[in-house]
Structure formats: C-alpha cells, structure tokens
Design an enzyme around this catalytic site. Structure first.
Site, PDB file in Angstrom:
ATOM      1  N   CYS A   1       2.091   1.616   7.637  1.00  0.00           N
ATOM      2  CA  CYS A   1       3.051   1.706   8.735  1.00  0.00           C
ATOM      3  C   CYS A   1       2.751   2.959   9.566  1.00  0.00           C
ATOM      4  O   CYS A   1       1.821   3.716   9.260  1.00  0.00           O
ATOM      5  CB  CYS A   1       4.470   1.775   8.177  1.00  0.00           C
ATOM      6  SG  CYS A   1       4.826   3.336   7.313  1.00  0.00           S
TER       7      CYS A   1
ATOM      8  N   GLU B   1       1.158   4.704  -0.061  1.00  0.00           N
ATOM      9  CA  GLU B   1       0.098   5.550   0.497  1.00  0.00           C
ATOM     10  C   GLU B   1       0.442   7.027   0.380  1.00  0.00           C
ATOM     11  O   GLU B   1      -0.385   7.850  -0.013  1.00  0.00           O
ATOM     12  CB  GLU B   1      -0.135   5.222   1.983  1.00  0.00           C
ATOM     13  CG  GLU B   1      -0.497   3.792   2.261  1.00  0.00           C
ATOM     14  CD  GLU B   1       0.710   2.916   2.598  1.00  0.00           C
ATOM     15  OE1 GLU B   1       1.732   2.959   1.860  1.00  0.00           O
ATOM     16  OE2 GLU B   1       0.639   2.168   3.582  1.00  0.00           O
TER      17      GLU B   1
END
Length: 166
Positions: free
Chosen positions: A96, A68
C-alpha cells in the site's frame, strides 16, 4: 555463444529465484494470526532470508503493523541499520502507500509481490509510490509472482468474514 540464450537463461534463473522466495513468503502465512488479513513478507539479502513479517495490525493494535513494515523493522534491528539498500522484499500482496513509502525511505532495492491490489496497491496498480521520479529512491518492482497462490488465502479470509453467522 548466442547472447539471446544467455539472456533467456538469466531471466529463467531470476524468475525461479523470485518464485523460491515468494514461496517462503507464502509459507510464512502460517505465522499470520487468524484475525489478520493473511499477508506475509520476507526480506532477503543474497540468498538468505533476513527477516519475516506478517500482518499484525489487529493483534498489536498498531495501524502501521503491515507485513512489510514488520519485516523491515526486524531486518533493520537485526542488521543494526535503517538503510536497507541491497535487500529485497518479497510480499504476497502489493504494498500500500504507507508500505511503499517505507520502501522508499528504507532504500529497499527490489520489491517482488504476488497479488495485485487494484484498490490500494502503491507499486503500480492504483498508484506508484515505490518508483515515483519525484522521490530520491526508486525500487525495482516485479509483480504477479505466484499471484493465484498469494491471492487465494486473502480471498478465503474475506469470504469467511462475509459468511452468515449461525
């Protein structure tokens, strides 16, 4: 005209679009170095993929090089701005806490993820950083898109790592 039919068609169109871009993220797994947990992300503007990222922590010796973050860095560089509002992130594994924080700070508008991460997921599974009402930005979240297809490469990676060495 029946509004229920229109809403149903709109939901089907959104679901089909989500699957199309999640497949692009799944396809990007081919770019993931073999020593990395196979996670890939694409950032989308409208109907165009702006950037692609894969996990690169081990490859780049960078603890922040999650798929990401790699995709967000590339999108910001290509667009010449840190504010990524209006863009969507499609990622094969639920982000996360670090990545969810980056989603908030970069103002990503929408996050679509495949497999849930029950231990570390910060978009609703373990915690929800991306939609925390105490923060100044909240991303729209959609989880479980092509979940099995996204989870299979991760499971295979860890199964191979646990296999006895000859």
């Amino acid at each position: 005209m029946d509004k229920t039919v229109n809403n149903s068609n709109a939901k089907n169109d959104i679901a089909a679009r989500d699957e199309r871009f999640m497949r692009a993220a799944i396809d990007a797994l081919a770019l993931c170095p073999k020593e990395e947990v196979p996670v890939a992300a694409v950032i989308v503007s409208g109907d165009e993929i702006v950037s692609v990222g894969t996990n690169r922590r081990n490859t780049d010796f960078d603890p922040t090089a999650h798929a990401e973050v790699v995709a967000m860095r590339d999108a910001a560089a290509k667009l010449g701005r840190w504010n990524l509002s209006g863009l969507e992130l499609f990622v094969t594994l639920e982000p996360c806490a670090m990545c969810a924080g980056a989603i908030v700070y970069s103002r990503i508008s929408r996050v679509v993820y495949g497999a849930k991460d029950l231990r570390y997921g910060a978009c609703g599974s373990a915690i929800n950083v991306a939609c925390c009402d105490k923060l100044n930005h909240r991303a729209e979240l959609v989880g479980g898109v092509l979940e099995e297809e996204c989870l299979a490469p991760i499971q295979a990676f860890f199964k191979a790592r646990r296999a006895p060495k000859d």
